[in-house]
Motif scaffolding. Structure first.
Motif, mmCIF file in Angstrom:
data_model
loop_
_atom_site.group_PDB
_atom_site.id
_atom_site.type_symbol
_atom_site.label_atom_id
_atom_site.label_comp_id
_atom_site.label_asym_id
_atom_site.label_seq_id
_atom_site.Cartn_x
_atom_site.Cartn_y
_atom_site.Cartn_z
ATOM 1 N N ARG A 1 0.835 -1.217 0.000
ATOM 2 C CA ARG A 1 0.000 0.000 0.000
ATOM 3 C C ARG A 1 0.864 1.259 0.000
ATOM 4 N N ARG A 2 1.905 1.269 0.802
ATOM 5 C CA ARG A 2 2.791 2.434 0.831
ATOM 6 C C ARG A 2 3.420 2.664 -0.540
ATOM 7 N N VAL B 1 0.946 4.221 -3.037
ATOM 8 C CA VAL B 1 0.787 5.663 -2.823
ATOM 9 C C VAL B 1 2.002 6.418 -3.356
ATOM 10 N N GLN B 2 3.194 5.896 -3.092
ATOM 11 C CA GLN B 2 4.407 6.568 -3.546
ATOM 12 C C GLN B 2 4.480 6.620 -5.064
ATOM 13 N N ARG C 1 1.746 9.028 -6.355
ATOM 14 C CA ARG C 1 2.012 10.389 -5.889
ATOM 15 C C ARG C 1 2.856 11.182 -6.891
ATOM 16 N N VAL D 1 -4.855 4.373 -7.822
ATOM 17 C CA VAL D 1 -4.516 4.200 -6.411
ATOM 18 C C VAL D 1 -5.611 3.435 -5.665
ATOM 19 N N LEU E 1 -4.747 0.069 -3.485
ATOM 20 C CA LEU E 1 -4.941 -0.028 -2.047
ATOM 21 C C LEU E 1 -5.931 -1.144 -1.708
ATOM 22 N N VAL F 1 -6.494 3.682 3.907
ATOM 23 C CA VAL F 1 -6.348 5.138 4.008
ATOM 24 C C VAL F 1 -7.749 5.703 4.245
ATOM 25 N N LEU G 1 -4.583 12.249 -6.783
ATOM 26 C CA LEU G 1 -3.904 12.074 -5.503
ATOM 27 C C LEU G 1 -2.960 13.252 -5.294
ATOM 28 N N ALA H 1 -1.489 12.454 -0.416
ATOM 29 C CA ALA H 1 -0.520 11.364 -0.487
ATOM 30 C C ALA H 1 0.355 11.328 0.759
ATOM 31 N N ALA I 1 -1.600 9.951 3.594
ATOM 32 C CA ALA I 1 -1.778 8.510 3.429
ATOM 33 C C ALA I 1 -0.520 7.754 3.823
#
Length: 310
Positions: free
Chosen positions: A52-53, A56-57, A60, A67, A71, A280, A293, A298, A301
């Protein structure tokens, strides 16, 4: 994370030549072993958090992307790539590997994140995600190399290819399985049902479809386009074993994969209900096929996903 070594499934390992470990920064070398890892659910939860991280990265950097799907499906990818599928990161064309098909080819941030964490592509390559000319495209394609079993950017094609691969495994005397991640919007494609009828008729017990049931497609909620229910009954009518599961319950997912492997007389569909944006709070349940996002969202999150217990 436990320091206990995780041994791959010895019956399906690739031997010492297949147990090389990559040196990608921050990647647990145990996750890069050959065969089935069979990680416990406590570690699968950590895998899902890390995925998940990374989703997002990746999104972003461009401020918009898939996204919500990434997720929402983190547990599906964690259980498939870090527990169920027998693969060898060092030998992506290992003949006895389980084939993993991404029919929802647009869920690319999560897919690329899973490949990097599993050691199948260098972690550094993620910097090229959706950069012009990069092989890490917004829709996953074979340009990425042998780690991709096929290009399915036109939705609805994945189950057809997977059924053919499953039949090939049987005809060649192979013991490898075929798993395909399917989007619920793809159920509106006639080709999916042709493949389902074929696989059920051929009793392809080595085929497993993981349906990401998030009720979301480009036009909004799937019911705004076509009514999908009753999903399980439809697949059972085609001769499939249908298992309905919470797509965020890793214990249930692991058990469902076990039932799929145990049923040699029928193909299996795991109907996994997932929540878009899961993990999130500001994004959970928001139906947006290609979501914006902004940087502040971001950052919030990533902070929310920072703690291992998130």
């Amino acid at each position: 994370m436990s320091a206990r070594p995780i041994q791959p499934d010895g019956a399906r390992g690739a031997g010492e030549a297949g147990r090389r470990t990559a040196t990608a920064t921050g990647v647990d070398p145990r996750w890069q072993a050959a065969g089935r890892l069979v990680l416990p659910t406590s570690e699968l939860r950590e895998v899902a958090r890390l995925l998940r991280r990374q989703v997002v990265q990746l999104v972003r950097r461009h401020g918009q992307g898939y996204v919500q799907q990434g997720l929402g499906a983190a547990e599906l990818f964690a259980s498939l790539y870090f527990h169920e599928a027998a693969i060898d990161p060092a030998e992506p064309r290992w003949p006895r590997r389980d084939r993993c098909i991404l029919s929802t080819a647009h869920n690319s941030a999560l897919f690329h994140a899973a490949l990097a964490l599993r050691g199948m592509i260098p972690e550094a390559d993620l910097a090229g995600y959706v950069v012009d000319g990069s092989a890490l495209e917004i829709n996953v394609s074979e340009r990425l190399g042998p780690v991709v079993e096929g290009t399915f950017g036109s939705l609805g094609q994945g189950v057809s290819a997977a059924a053919g691969m499953a039949l090939a495994s049987r005809l060649s005397g192979g013991d490898w399985r075929v798993n395909v991640i399917l989007g619920d919007g793809e159920l509106e494609e006639g080709q999916v049902w042709e493949a389902a009828m074929f696989a059920g008729s051929q009793k392809l017990g080595n085929l497993c479809v993981i349906l990401d049931l998030n009720w979301m497609q480009v036009e909004g909620h799937t019911d705004q386009v076509l009514k999908l229910a009753p999903i399980a009954d439809k697949w059972r009518a085609f001769g499939w074993q249908a298992i309905e599961v919470d797509g965020h319950d890793l214990d249930a997912l692991v058990a469902a994969f076990g039932l799929a492997r145990a049923n040699r007389a029928q193909p299996t569909i795991l109907i996994a209900t997932t929540v878009p944006g899961k993990g999130v709070r500001a994004l959970e349940g928001v139906i947006s096929h290609n979501a914006r996002l902004p940087a502040d969202l971001a950052d919030a999150a990533l902070a929310e996903l920072e703690a291992p217990h998130a």
